[in-house]
Write a protein that holds these residues in place. Structure first.
Motif, PDB file in Angstrom:
ATOM      1  N   TYR A 145     -19.888   5.355  -9.156  1.00 35.60           N
ATOM      2  CA  TYR A 145     -18.429   5.449  -9.068  1.00 35.60           C
ATOM      3  C   TYR A 145     -17.789   4.294  -9.843  1.00 35.60           C
ATOM      4  O   TYR A 145     -16.843   4.490 -10.614  1.00 35.60           O
ATOM      5  CB  TYR A 145     -17.964   5.404  -7.612  1.00 35.60           C
ATOM      6  N   PHE A 146     -18.301   3.105  -9.637  1.00 34.29           N
ATOM      7  CA  PHE A 146     -17.765   1.896 -10.271  1.00 34.29           C
ATOM      8  C   PHE A 146     -17.718   2.048 -11.795  1.00 34.29           C
ATOM      9  O   PHE A 146     -16.746   1.644 -12.440  1.00 34.29           O
ATOM     10  CB  PHE A 146     -18.629   0.705  -9.871  1.00 34.29           C
ATOM     11  N   ASP A 147     -18.757   2.642 -12.364  1.00 36.52           N
ATOM     12  CA  ASP A 147     -18.838   2.787 -13.823  1.00 36.52           C
ATOM     13  C   ASP A 147     -17.844   3.817 -14.371  1.00 36.52           C
ATOM     14  O   ASP A 147     -17.526   3.804 -15.559  1.00 36.52           O
ATOM     15  CB  ASP A 147     -20.258   3.184 -14.230  1.00 36.52           C
ATOM     16  N   LYS A 148     -17.376   4.716 -13.508  1.00 41.00           N
ATOM     17  CA  LYS A 148     -16.512   5.803 -13.979  1.00 41.00           C
ATOM     18  C   LYS A 148     -15.062   5.662 -13.537  1.00 41.00           C
ATOM     19  O   LYS A 148     -14.231   6.511 -13.880  1.00 41.00           O
ATOM     20  CB  LYS A 148     -17.074   7.141 -13.485  1.00 41.00           C
ATOM     21  N   ALA A 149     -14.746   4.630 -12.774  1.00 41.76           N
ATOM     22  CA  ALA A 149     -13.382   4.466 -12.254  1.00 41.76           C
ATOM     23  C   ALA A 149     -12.908   3.039 -12.479  1.00 41.76           C
ATOM     24  O   ALA A 149     -13.702   2.130 -12.723  1.00 41.76           O
ATOM     25  CB  ALA A 149     -13.351   4.816 -10.773  1.00 41.76           C
ATOM     26  N   GLU A 150     -11.616   2.846 -12.413  1.00 37.93           N
ATOM     27  CA  GLU A 150     -11.049   1.521 -12.654  1.00 37.93           C
ATOM     28  C   GLU A 150     -11.049   0.626 -11.419  1.00 37.93           C
ATOM     29  O   GLU A 150     -11.284  -0.565 -11.507  1.00 37.93           O
ATOM     30  CB  GLU A 150      -9.606   1.649 -13.163  1.00 37.93           C
ATOM     31  N   TYR A 151     -10.763   1.223 -10.250  1.00 38.49           N
ATOM     32  CA  TYR A 151     -10.487   0.374  -9.097  1.00 38.49           C
ATOM     33  C   TYR A 151     -11.417   0.657  -7.919  1.00 38.49           C
ATOM     34  O   TYR A 151     -11.326   1.698  -7.260  1.00 38.49           O
ATOM     35  CB  TYR A 151      -9.037   0.559  -8.642  1.00 38.49           C
ATOM     36  N   LEU A 152     -12.310  -0.280  -7.663  1.00 39.85           N
ATOM     37  CA  LEU A 152     -13.156  -0.294  -6.475  1.00 39.85           C
ATOM     38  C   LEU A 152     -12.948  -1.644  -5.798  1.00 39.85           C
ATOM     39  O   LEU A 152     -13.284  -2.692  -6.370  1.00 39.85           O
ATOM     40  CB  LEU A 152     -14.630  -0.101  -6.844  1.00 39.85           C
ATOM     41  N   LEU A 153     -12.398  -1.627  -4.600  1.00 41.20           N
ATOM     42  CA  LEU A 153     -12.052  -2.867  -3.906  1.00 41.20           C
ATOM     43  C   LEU A 153     -12.758  -2.955  -2.560  1.00 41.20           C
ATOM     44  O   LEU A 153     -13.125  -1.938  -1.970  1.00 41.20           O
ATOM     45  CB  LEU A 153     -10.537  -2.955  -3.662  1.00 41.20           C
ATOM     46  N   ASN A 154     -12.927  -4.186  -2.076  1.00 43.01           N
ATOM     47  CA  ASN A 154     -13.352  -4.396  -0.701  1.00 43.01           C
ATOM     48  C   ASN A 154     -12.351  -5.321  -0.002  1.00 43.01           C
ATOM     49  O   ASN A 154     -11.366  -5.769  -0.611  1.00 43.01           O
ATOM     50  CB  ASN A 154     -14.789  -4.932  -0.625  1.00 43.01           C
ATOM     51  N   LEU A 155     -12.589  -5.616   1.254  1.00 37.30           N
ATOM     52  CA  LEU A 155     -11.626  -6.397   2.031  1.00 37.30           C
ATOM     53  C   LEU A 155     -11.481  -7.825   1.514  1.00 37.30           C
ATOM     54  O   LEU A 155     -10.389  -8.401   1.550  1.00 37.30           O
ATOM     55  CB  LEU A 155     -12.034  -6.404   3.508  1.00 37.30           C
ATOM     56  N   GLU A 156     -12.570  -8.400   1.043  1.00 30.31           N
ATOM     57  CA  GLU A 156     -12.505  -9.769   0.517  1.00 30.31           C
ATOM     58  C   GLU A 156     -11.575  -9.837  -0.686  1.00 30.31           C
ATOM     59  O   GLU A 156     -10.809 -10.793  -0.849  1.00 30.31           O
ATOM     60  CB  GLU A 156     -13.907 -10.235   0.127  1.00 30.31           C
ATOM     61  N   MET A 157     -11.612  -8.828  -1.515  1.00 32.03           N
ATOM     62  CA  MET A 157     -10.747  -8.784  -2.691  1.00 32.03           C
ATOM     63  C   MET A 157      -9.286  -8.631  -2.287  1.00 32.03           C
ATOM     64  O   MET A 157      -8.395  -9.251  -2.888  1.00 32.03           O
ATOM     65  CB  MET A 157     -11.184  -7.641  -3.618  1.00 32.03           C
ATOM     66  N   LEU A 158      -9.035  -7.835  -1.251  1.00 35.86           N
ATOM     67  CA  LEU A 158      -7.663  -7.719  -0.757  1.00 35.86           C
ATOM     68  C   LEU A 158      -7.188  -9.050  -0.194  1.00 35.86           C
ATOM     69  O   LEU A 158      -6.050  -9.471  -0.421  1.00 35.86           O
ATOM     70  CB  LEU A 158      -7.583  -6.633   0.326  1.00 35.86           C
ATOM     71  N   LYS A 159      -8.059  -9.708   0.527  1.00 41.61           N
ATOM     72  CA  LYS A 159      -7.717 -11.013   1.114  1.00 41.61           C
ATOM     73  C   LYS A 159      -7.338 -12.018   0.030  1.00 41.61           C
ATOM     74  O   LYS A 159      -6.452 -12.856   0.218  1.00 41.61           O
ATOM     75  CB  LYS A 159      -8.905 -11.541   1.926  1.00 41.61           C
ATOM     76  N   ASN A 160      -7.986 -11.900  -1.127  1.00 37.53           N
ATOM     77  CA  ASN A 160      -7.744 -12.837  -2.223  1.00 37.53           C
ATOM     78  C   ASN A 160      -6.601 -12.406  -3.145  1.00 37.53           C
ATOM     79  O   ASN A 160      -6.406 -12.998  -4.214  1.00 37.53           O
ATOM     80  CB  ASN A 160      -9.026 -13.038  -3.041  1.00 37.53           C
ATOM     81  N   GLY A 161      -5.851 -11.370  -2.747  1.00 35.56           N
ATOM     82  CA  GLY A 161      -4.623 -11.038  -3.451  1.00 35.56           C
ATOM     83  C   GLY A 161      -4.745 -10.088  -4.625  1.00 35.56           C
ATOM     84  O   GLY A 161      -3.820  -9.998  -5.442  1.00 35.56           O
ATOM     85  N   ILE A 162      -5.853  -9.328  -4.711  1.00 36.60           N
ATOM     86  CA  ILE A 162      -6.032  -8.460  -5.871  1.00 36.60           C
ATOM     87  C   ILE A 162      -4.988  -7.346  -5.924  1.00 36.60           C
ATOM     88  O   ILE A 162      -4.585  -6.909  -7.014  1.00 36.60           O
ATOM     89  CB  ILE A 162      -7.458  -7.852  -5.884  1.00 36.60           C
ATOM     90  N   LEU A 163      -4.517  -6.897  -4.768  1.00 34.93           N
ATOM     91  CA  LEU A 163      -3.582  -5.763  -4.765  1.00 34.93           C
ATOM     92  C   LEU A 163      -2.288  -6.106  -5.477  1.00 34.93           C
ATOM     93  O   LEU A 163      -1.740  -5.302  -6.248  1.00 34.93           O
ATOM     94  CB  LEU A 163      -3.309  -5.326  -3.328  1.00 34.93           C
ATOM     95  N   LYS A 164      -1.802  -7.305  -5.269  1.00 33.71           N
ATOM     96  CA  LYS A 164      -0.565  -7.720  -5.941  1.00 33.71           C
ATOM     97  C   LYS A 164      -0.768  -7.756  -7.441  1.00 33.71           C
ATOM     98  O   LYS A 164       0.113  -7.339  -8.218  1.00 33.71           O
ATOM     99  CB  LYS A 164      -0.140  -9.082  -5.432  1.00 33.71           C
ATOM    100  N   ARG A 165      -1.922  -8.215  -7.886  1.00 34.39           N
ATOM    101  CA  ARG A 165      -2.202  -8.291  -9.315  1.00 34.39           C
ATOM    102  C   ARG A 165      -2.299  -6.891  -9.939  1.00 34.39           C
ATOM    103  O   ARG A 165      -1.846  -6.664 -11.057  1.00 34.39           O
ATOM    104  CB  ARG A 165      -3.487  -9.070  -9.574  1.00 34.39           C
ATOM    105  N   ILE A 166      -2.882  -5.958  -9.186  1.00 36.52           N
ATOM    106  CA  ILE A 166      -2.969  -4.579  -9.697  1.00 36.52           C
ATOM    107  C   ILE A 166      -1.589  -3.975  -9.845  1.00 36.52           C
ATOM    108  O   ILE A 166      -1.254  -3.365 -10.866  1.00 36.52           O
ATOM    109  CB  ILE A 166      -3.829  -3.722  -8.730  1.00 36.52           C
ATOM    110  N   LEU A 167      -0.751  -4.165  -8.853  1.00 39.08           N
ATOM    111  CA  LEU A 167       0.583  -3.555  -8.859  1.00 39.08           C
ATOM    112  C   LEU A 167       1.529  -4.246  -9.821  1.00 39.08           C
ATOM    113  O   LEU A 167       2.519  -3.643 -10.258  1.00 39.08           O
ATOM    114  CB  LEU A 167       1.171  -3.578  -7.446  1.00 39.08           C
ATOM    115  N   ASN A 168       1.272  -5.472 -10.168  1.00 42.51           N
ATOM    116  CA  ASN A 168       2.088  -6.180 -11.134  1.00 42.51           C
ATOM    117  C   ASN A 168       1.714  -5.827 -12.567  1.00 42.51           C
ATOM    118  O   ASN A 168       2.376  -6.232 -13.500  1.00 42.51           O
ATOM    119  CB  ASN A 168       1.975  -7.694 -10.939  1.00 42.51           C
TER     120      ASN A 168
END
Length: 305
Positions: free
Chosen positions: A282-305
Motif C-alpha cells: 500500500y505504501f508504495d502505491k499511495a501518498e499518505y500512510l500515517l500512524n499515531l506517532e506521526m499525528l502526535k508530531n504534527g504531520i496532519l497540519k503539514r499535509i493540509l497546509n
C-alpha cells in the motif's frame, strides 16, 4: 520520492517506511472504557429491575415451576426478563420463540413463546417449564445467587465484553479525532465523521461518487474545496484481515485520487509487525500512510497546509 517523505525530511521512502514500522504503538491504545461500557450495562438492566425483584421471591423455593406459573399469571411482564437471564438477544422483540429438541431420534420439538403479553394458565406453565428446563430453576432453588438484579448485571457485563473488538476500532477513531479537531480548529477547516456522499453534498455542496452505496468514510476534511478522506483502524494482532484491508485500500486510494480526492490511511498496532509486506505494498502505491506517532508530531497540519 513521496510527498510524505519530503514533508518529514526523510532521505528516502525506505527510511520513511522503517520509521512508520518502528513507531507503531505495540503496547496498544487501551483506555478505561475498553473493558466494560458500564452506562450501557446499567441502562440495559434498569428497565427490568421491578420484574427481576419480583422473581427474587423464587430464590430458595422448592417448587419453582408452580411458584413461577402463579407469578406469571399475576405479573406477566416477568416473562420479559427470562431472555436477559439467559444472555439471549432477540432481533424481533415481538417474536421471541424458542424450539428445544425433545427427542433426538425423531427430532420432535417443544415450543416456547416468551413474547406472550398476557399468558393463560397453560402458557404460564409452559414458560415456567422452560425456566426450569434451561437451568434457571436450579439456580434460584439452590440459592446459587442471592439477587437476580445483580445476576442480570453480571450477564450484561459478559455480553458487553463481546463488543471489545469493535471498541478497539472506536478508540482508534477517538484518538485520531483529537488531532483532526485540533488541526481543523487551528486552520479553520471543517470536517465530517462517518460521512457518506449525501452528508458531503449537504454540508459542502460537493458531489462525489462512492465505490459502493454503503460506504461511509471515517473522517472527511474539507480544505477550501479540496477533500481529504480518512480511514482509521488499529490492529493488535495479525491475520488475513490486515492483508485484505491493505489490498482494499490500494484500490480505494486510486479510486479517490481519480476524483481529485486525497486518501489518508491512519493505522497502527503491533499486528502490522507480522504483516509488513501488504502494508509496504500500500505504501508504495499511495501518498499518505500515517500512524499515531506521526499525528502526535504534527504531520496532519503539514499535509493540509
Amino acid at each position: 520520492m513521496k510527498k510524505l517523505s519530503k514533508l518529514l525530511n526523510f532521505n528516502s521512502d525506505d527510511e520513511l517506511f522503517n520509521y512508520i514500522i518502528s513507531t507503531l504503538k505495540i503496547k496498544g491504545i487501551t483506555q478505561w472504557d475498553y473493558f466494560v461500557k458500564w452506562d450501557k450495562v446499567y441502562n440495559n438492566v434498569k428497565p427490568y429491575e421491578v420484574e427481576l425483584n419480583i422473581l427474587n421471591v423464587l430464590i430458595g423455593k422448592e417448587n419453582v415451576h408452580d411458584e413461577l406459573s402463579n407469578i406469571i399469571l399475576q405479573y406477566p411482564k416477568v416473562v420479559n426478563v427470562i431472555p436477559l437471564l439467559l444472555a439471549i438477544r432477540f432481533n424481533n422483540k415481538s417474536e421471541q420463540k424458542i424450539n428445544i429438541v425433545s427427542n433426538l431420534k425423531t427430532f420432535e420439538y417443544d415450543h416456547f413463546d416468551l413474547s406472550i403479553k398476557i399468558p393463560n394458565k397453560e402458557e404460564a406453565e409452559n414458560i415456567a417449564s422452560f425456566f426450569v428446563g434451561c437451568g434457571l430453576g436450579d439456580l434460584v432453588k439452590d440459592k446459587k445467587i442471592k439477587n437476580l438484579v445483580d445476576y442480570a448485571t453480571g450477564v450484561e457485563v459478559g455480553l458487553d465484553s463481546n463488543g471489545r473488538k469493535n471498541r478497539g476500532g472506536h478508540q482508534m477513531e477517538e484518538a485520531v479525532e483529537v488531532y483532526i479537531i485540533e488541526v481543523c480548529q487551528e486552520l479553520k477547516l471543517s470536517y465530517l465523521k462517518e460521512a457518506n456522499a449525501n452528508a458531503i453534498k449537504n454540508a459542502w455542496g460537493i458531489d462525489i461518487t462512492l465505490d459502493k452505496s454503503s460506504r461511509r468514510l471515517d473522517y472527511v476534511i474539507n480544505n477550501n474545496g479540496k477533500l481529504y478522506f480518512f480511514e482509521v483502524n488499529f490492529y493488535n494482532g495479525g491475520g488475513s484481515k490486515l492483508k485484505s484491508t491493505a489490498t482494499e485500500y490500494v484500490n480505494m486510494n486510486q479510486y479517490w485520487n481519480n476524483q481529485n480526492i486525497d486518501f489518508v490511511w491512519v493505522t497502527d498496532g503491533a499486528g502490522w509487525l507480522s504483516a509488513t509486506l501488504p502494508l509496504r505494498e500500500y505504501f508504495d502505491k499511495a501518498e499518505y500512510l500515517l500512524n499515531l506517532e506521526m499525528l502526535k508530531n504534527g504531520i496532519l497540519k503539514r499535509i493540509l497546509n
